[in-house]
Design an enzyme around this catalytic site. Structure first.
Site, PDB file in Angstrom:
ATOM      1  N   SER A 156       0.871  -1.371   0.001  1.00 16.07           N
ATOM      2  CA  SER A 156      -0.133   0.309  -0.115  1.00 16.07           C
ATOM      3  C   SER A 156       0.866   1.260  -0.102  1.00 16.07           C
ATOM      4  O   SER A 156       1.680   1.537  -0.929  1.00 16.07           O
ATOM      5  CB  SER A 156      -0.901  -0.073   1.294  1.00 16.07           C
ATOM      6  OG  SER A 156      -1.931   1.037   1.184  1.00 16.07           O
ATOM      7  N   ASP A 254     -10.302  -2.027  -5.750  1.00 13.51           N
ATOM      8  CA  ASP A 254      -9.447  -1.380  -4.716  1.00 13.51           C
ATOM      9  C   ASP A 254      -9.339   0.075  -5.585  1.00 13.51           C
ATOM     10  O   ASP A 254      -8.980   0.232  -6.831  1.00 13.51           O
ATOM     11  CB  ASP A 254      -8.110  -1.860  -4.547  1.00 13.51           C
ATOM     12  CG  ASP A 254      -7.209  -1.103  -3.727  1.00 13.51           C
ATOM     13  OD1 ASP A 254      -7.577  -0.015  -3.460  1.00 13.51           O
ATOM     14  OD2 ASP A 254      -5.856  -1.682  -3.452  1.00 13.51           O
ATOM     15  N   HIS A 284      -8.867  -3.804  -1.085  1.00 17.05           N
ATOM     16  CA  HIS A 284      -7.706  -3.306  -0.438  1.00 17.05           C
ATOM     17  C   HIS A 284      -7.879  -3.804   1.146  1.00 17.05           C
ATOM     18  O   HIS A 284      -8.803  -3.499   1.857  1.00 17.05           O
ATOM     19  CB  HIS A 284      -7.618  -1.855  -0.108  1.00 17.05           C
ATOM     20  CG  HIS A 284      -6.477  -1.243   0.259  1.00 17.05           C
ATOM     21  ND1 HIS A 284      -5.399  -0.829  -0.791  1.00 17.05           N
ATOM     22  CD2 HIS A 284      -5.772  -0.911   1.185  1.00 17.05           C
ATOM     23  CE1 HIS A 284      -4.359  -0.479  -0.139  1.00 17.05           C
ATOM     24  NE2 HIS A 284      -4.569  -0.611   0.966  1.00 17.05           N
TER      25      HIS A 284
END
Length: 312
Positions: A156, A254, A284
């Protein structure tokens, strides 16, 4: 919006934490509470040490957590950068997984505890990450590591910081990076991709959270402007030549999906060897549903990719 989530993931969504970073102190406190509720991870076969190392000139020391497997399979290392939207997270967030990687791969893992935004905006977090990599590369003899066999690994925002780190290391003449593992990377401050525009209510991470993330990291009103450097938002880079080979993963539903795909294609166009994988039906943070078959596939692939990249 209705999403075609993987059935195993869909069944678990109601049990996952709701992340709203508009109240950042509360979000940080809740994250710490949830981690405290988890069982102590299995540290069998791995020696763990925290080490304070010098930061950039004028900056405070940076804390690294070093994982040394008792049975080291090769003189290689993984340099790990945690996620959390630049605004959440610490050395504990990926502690259990780092133990697993060190034990399963038989390599040293070094995790960096960089300062968080908005208290420390760009370039502070990236400079902390760079300082930790510099220390790792300078101390390979102590770590039992070949300086040519260090892979950077981020998830991320950690993936975005790793992408920026690769650019920074290239342009500063080192340290050498053998491979960049960019999982669901956060690399584009412009927030204009189709997935970023569409996914305003997806679990764990969504467009509203991304807006807060970039405003915190760059400063209010800076995201999307002409003044954002590629080290902060690697999707802005116009020259990706000379970077290490890469693996990029993205999740189906996501908001970061399309910027990850675009960055992988940009690397490919620059002549960089790239592997790109979109995991269907995911979102996510779906990796928190560890028992799901698609998550097990993702984890097995992570190990296989790193094993190959480090010639284990």
């Amino acid at each position: 919006m209705t999403y075609a989530f993987d059935p195993e993931l869909a069944a678990a969504i109601s049990m996952l934490p709701v992340l709203d970073v508009n109240d950042l102190p509360a979000a940080r406190a809740r994250g710490a509470e949830l981690r405290a509720e988890l069982p102590e991870p299995d540290a069998t076969g791995v020696h763990v040490e925290d080490r304070a190392v010098p930061g950039r000139d004028g900056d405070p020391d940076v804390t690294l957590r070093i994982y040394r497997p008792e049975r080291q399979a090769a003189p290689a290392a993984i340099y790990h950068v945690h996620g959390g939207g630049f605004i959440i997270g610490d050395l504990e967030i990926d502690h259990a997984r780092n133990l697993e990687l060190a034990r399963e791969l038989g390599v040293v893992v070094v995790s960096v505890d960089y300062r968080l935004a908005p208290e420390t905006p760009y370039p502070g977090p990236l400079e902390d990450v760079y300082a930790g990599l510099v220390w790792t590369a300078k101390n390979t003899a102590e770590l039992g590591v070949d300086a040519q066999r260090i892979a950077i690994h981020g998830v991320s925002a950690g993936g975005g910081l790793c992408a920026g780190l690769a650019l920074l290391a290239r342009d500063r003449g080192g340290p050498d990076i053998a491979f960049q593992f960019l999982a669901i990377p956060e690399v584009d401050d412009r927030l204009s991709t189709p997935s970023m525009v569409a996914y305003t209510d997806t679990p764990v991470w969504n467009r509203p959270n991304a807006v807060v993330s970039w405003d915190s990291y760059l400063g209010a009103g800076v995201a999307g402007s002409a003044d954002v450097p590629p080290y902060a938002a690697p999707a802005r880079a116009t020259d990706l030549t000379g970077l290490p080979p890469a693996y990029v993963s993205v999740m189906h539903f996501d908001p970061l999906r399309d910027e990850g795909i675009a960055y992988a294609l940009a690397l490919l166009s620059a002549g960089i060897t790239v592997e790109l994988h979109l995991f269907p039906g995911t979102f996510h943070g779906s990796a928190m549903v560890e028992q799901a078959a698609i998550v097990q596939r993702e984890r097995a692939e992570e190990v296989a990719v790193l094993r190959r990249a480090l010639a284990l």
